[in-house]
Design a protein around this motif. Structure first.
Motif, PDB file in Angstrom:
ATOM      1  N   THR A 165       0.837  -1.154  -0.033  1.00 37.73           N
ATOM      2  CA  THR A 165      -0.091   0.111  -0.246  1.00 37.73           C
ATOM      3  C   THR A 165       0.831   1.260  -0.034  1.00 37.73           C
ATOM      4  O   THR A 165       0.364   2.532  -0.185  1.00 37.73           O
ATOM      5  N   ILE A 168       5.580   2.574   4.923  1.00 38.80           N
ATOM      6  CA  ILE A 168       4.915   2.104   6.109  1.00 38.80           C
ATOM      7  C   ILE A 168       5.701   2.440   7.393  1.00 38.80           C
ATOM      8  O   ILE A 168       5.136   2.632   8.468  1.00 38.80           O
ATOM      9  N   PRO A 210      -2.841   4.906  13.278  1.00 42.09           N
ATOM     10  CA  PRO A 210      -2.777   4.703  11.942  1.00 42.09           C
ATOM     11  C   PRO A 210      -3.223   5.437  10.972  1.00 42.09           C
ATOM     12  O   PRO A 210      -4.545   5.902  11.203  1.00 42.09           O
ATOM     13  N   GLN A 211      -2.546   5.889   9.828  1.00 50.25           N
ATOM     14  CA  GLN A 211      -3.082   6.714   8.992  1.00 50.25           C
ATOM     15  C   GLN A 211      -3.610   8.067   9.457  1.00 50.25           C
ATOM     16  O   GLN A 211      -4.633   8.747   8.690  1.00 50.25           O
ATOM     17  N   THR A 267      -2.008   7.348   3.226  1.00 50.20           N
ATOM     18  CA  THR A 267      -2.479   6.559   2.026  1.00 50.20           C
ATOM     19  C   THR A 267      -1.922   5.106   2.401  1.00 50.20           C
ATOM     20  O   THR A 267      -2.579   4.139   1.753  1.00 50.20           O
ATOM     21  N   SER A 268      -1.026   4.675   3.216  1.00 51.02           N
ATOM     22  CA  SER A 268      -0.803   3.655   3.265  1.00 51.02           C
ATOM     23  C   SER A 268      -1.331   2.837   4.632  1.00 51.02           C
ATOM     24  O   SER A 268      -1.424   3.591   5.716  1.00 51.02           O
ATOM     25  N   GLU A 269      -1.559   1.596   4.383  1.00 52.26           N
ATOM     26  CA  GLU A 269      -1.941   0.889   5.793  1.00 52.26           C
ATOM     27  C   GLU A 269      -0.726  -0.002   6.322  1.00 52.26           C
ATOM     28  O   GLU A 269      -0.308  -0.774   5.716  1.00 52.26           O
ATOM     29  N   PHE A 270      -0.629  -0.018   7.505  1.00 51.88           N
ATOM     30  CA  PHE A 270       0.641  -0.419   8.047  1.00 51.88           C
ATOM     31  C   PHE A 270       0.820  -1.959   8.092  1.00 51.88           C
ATOM     32  O   PHE A 270       1.681  -2.306   7.849  1.00 51.88           O
ATOM     33  N   SER A 271      -0.592  -2.665   8.606  1.00 53.03           N
ATOM     34  CA  SER A 271      -0.371  -3.814   8.762  1.00 53.03           C
ATOM     35  C   SER A 271      -1.114  -4.744   7.617  1.00 53.03           C
ATOM     36  O   SER A 271      -1.192  -5.958   7.480  1.00 53.03           O
ATOM     37  N   SER A 272      -1.185  -3.930   5.998  1.00 57.05           N
ATOM     38  CA  SER A 272      -1.748  -4.745   5.231  1.00 57.05           C
ATOM     39  C   SER A 272      -0.669  -5.759   4.511  1.00 57.05           C
ATOM     40  O   SER A 272       0.465  -5.275   4.131  1.00 57.05           O
TER      41      SER A 272
END
Lengths: 281, 170
Positions: A165, A168, A210-211, A267-272
Motif C-alpha cells: 500500500t 509504512i 494509524p493513517q 495513504t498506506s496501511e501499516f499492517s496490510s
C-alpha cells in the motif's frame, strides 16, 4: 413341583396310551393310493392331470421368477446407490482439493500483486540495497510495530519499509533474521514532505494513530487546501523522494494562534499484506 | 379334550383353514426349494411332511387322513413324482403319528427332533430307493437333510404352535 409331577404322570400314562387311529382306517386309503400309483405307472394317468395342473398353476411358476427379478432390481438399486454415494464422496473430496488449490492460488495472486507494487516502489529509491521480507508478527502494544523475517546474511540498518500500500515506516532494530519496523505514524516520527500542487516543503508529524498525521508550523497565509496530495521530499535522506504519504483531510485555524492545524489522512496501511520491501532511501 | 369333542362349526372351519393353508404353504415352499435347486443331491428338507406331522400330533382328530391325501397329491404334482408316491408315505406316517401322538407329545424337544430326523431319513430313503438312482453320496445327503430337519423342527413346531393357538382356539 406339582406341575412337574403332573407332567411326569402324563408322560408315564402316555407310554401305554395309543390314539384312536386304527390300521383298519388307513388301509383302504393306502390301497386307493397304491391303485392310483399303479395306474399312473402302467397307464400314465397322471400325465394329463399334471398338464392341466401345470396350466392352472402356470402363474405360480412365475412367482419365483418375479421374486428373483424383483430382488435383482432391489439389489441393483442399492448397488447403484452405493456407486453414486462413492462418486459423491469422491467429488466432494475433489471440491475440497480444488478449494484448497483456489486458496493457494489466491494467496499466490495476492503475493504477485504485492510484489508488483513493491517493484514499483523500488524504482523510486536508490536501488543500492534492498531486501524482501515477510511479516512475522504485528505488535500493537506498547507501541505499534512490525516484526519482519529476512535473510540472515543481509543487513537492514537505516532502511525504509514498504508494503503493497506504500511507505509504512523505517527499520528501528535489526537483529539476525528479524527486523522491527517503526511505523511512519509514530508520535516521534517526522517526515519531510512537499505539497504536490504547490511544491512547498513541510514536515509531517505522526500521531501514534494509524493513517493519521498532523502538519504543524504552517502559517495561516500558507497555500494549502483539503485534498492536496503530499509526497516525500527526500530532504534529510531518511526517506526516498516522491512517495505518496497522504492527503490533506482537514484544516483548522485557531483564532488566537497564528499557525494552522492540518490533519492528514495517510495513504498506506501499516499492517496490510504479507510482503515487505526494505530499501535504502 | 373338550376342544376335540367340540362341534362348534366356526372352530372346525378355522382349524381346517389353518391346517390347509399351512400345508399348501409347505408344498409351495418345497416346490420353491426344488425350483431354485436348493437341494443336496436332489433332496431337500421335507417341510410339508414336518407340517403334517405337527398337525397329526397337535390335532389328530381334526386332521384325519384327508389332508395327508391332498398334500401328498399336490406334492406329487409339483415335484413330478408318480401320483400316489407321497400319498402312500404320508398316509403311513400320519397313521403312525396319530396312533402314537400321546407318546410323541410327552417327549422332550430333543427327543422329538431325533424322532423327526428318523422319520425324515426313512421318508427320503424310501423315495430314493424306489424312484431314483442310489449312491453313497445320496446316503450322505439324506443324513444331512435329516439332521437339518431335526434342527428346523423346534422352529417349525414353535411357529405352528403359535398359529394353532391364534387361529384354532376361539
Amino acid at each position: 413341583m406339582a406341575k412337574e409331577h403332573k407332567q411326569a404322570v402324563i408322560a408315564q400314562k402316555a407310554i401305554f396310551t395309543t390314539g384312536s387311529m386304527r390300521l383298519s382306517r388307513v388301509v383302504p386309503s393306502i390301497l386307493f393310493a397304491i391303485l392310483i400309483l399303479a395306474a399312473d405307472v402302467r397307464f400314465n394317468v397322471g400325465e394329463k392331470v399334471k398338464i392341466y395342473v401345470g396350466f392352472a398353476s402356470e402363474p405360480i411358476i412365475y412367482i419365483p421368477q418375479f421374486v428373483r427379478g424383483g430382488w435383482i432390481s432391489f439389489s441393483d438399486y442399492f448397488e447403484d446407490r452405493e456407486i453414486l454415494q462413492n462418486e459423491i464422496l469422491r467429488l466432494e473430496k475433489d471440491i475440497d482439493d480444488q478449494r484448497f488449490n483456489l486458496i493457494n492460488y489466491e494467496r499466490v495472486l495476492q503475493e504477485n500483486i504485492e510484489l508488483k507494487k513493491l517493484l514499483g516502489y523500488l524504482e523510486k529509491t536508490s536501488k543500492k540495497e534492498f531486501i524482501y521480507g515477510e511479516i512475522e508478527e504485528i505488535n500493537y502494544a506498547p507501541k505499534p510495530s512490525l516484526t519482519v523475517g529476512i535473510d540472515r546474511s543481509q543487513k537492514a540498518d537505516q532502511m525504509v519499509a514498504f508494503n503493497w500500500t506504500g511507505l509504512i515506516g523505517s527499520v528501528e532494530l535489526s537483529a539476525g533474521s528479524k527486523v522491527e519496523i517503526k511505523p511512519i505514524f509514530a508520535e516521534d516520527s517526522q517526515i519531510p514532505i512537499r505539497n504536490r500542487r504547490t511544491n512547498s516543503n513541510m514536515i509531517l508529524v505522526g500521531t501514534d494513530m494509524p493513517q493519521n498525521f498532523l502538519i504543524k508550523g504552517l502559517k495561516k497565509n500558507e497555500d494549502i487546501i483539503p485534498g492536496d496530495k503530499l509526497v516525500t521530499s527526500g530532504l534529510g535522506k531518511k526517506y526516498p523522494k516522491g512517495i505518496d504519504v497522504g492527503i490533506v483531510n482537514k484544516i483548522s485555524a485557531i483564532s488566537n494562534n497564528e499557525f494552522l492545524e492540518i490533519e492528514v489522512l495517510g495513504t498506506s496501511e501499516f499492517s496490510s499484506g504479507d510482503q515487505i520491501l526494505l530499501t535504502l532511501p | 379334550m373338550a376342544y376335540f369333542s367340540s362341534k362348534n362349526p366356526n372352530k372346525t372351519f378355522s382349524t381346517q383353514l389353518a391346517i390347509g393353508i399351512s400345508l399348501i404353504f409347505g408344498v409351495f415352499f418345497q416346490s420353491l426349494l426344488n425350483f431354485f435347486s436348493f437341494e443336496i443331491y436332489g433332496s431337500s428338507i421335507p417341510i410339508t411332511l414336518m407340517i403334517l406331522i405337527y398337525w397329526n400330533i397337535a390335532l389328530p382328530k381334526n386332521i384325519g387322513l384327508s389332508w395327508s391325501f391332498i398334500s401328498g397329491i399336490l406334492l406329487d404334482l409339483n415335484l413330478g413324482y408318480f401320483l400316489g408316491t407321497h400319498v402312500i408315505l404320508f398316509l403311513f406316517i400320519s397313521y403312525l403319528t396319530q396312533r402314537y401322538f400321546h407318546r410323541i407329545r410327552a417327549m422332550f424337544q430333543i427327543q422329538q427332533s431325533l424322532l423327526i430326523a428318523s422319520i425324515v431319513f426313512l421318508y427320503l430313503l424310501s423315495l430314493y430307493v424306489f424312484f431314483q438312482e442310489f449312491s453313497f453320496f445320496v446316503i450322505l445327503a439324506i443324513i444331512l437333510n435329516s439332521l437339518i430337519s431335526a434342527f428346523v423342527w423346534p422352529i417349525l413346531f414353535g411357529l405352528l404352535r403359535i398359529t394353532r393357538r391364534k387361529y384354532t382356539y376361539a
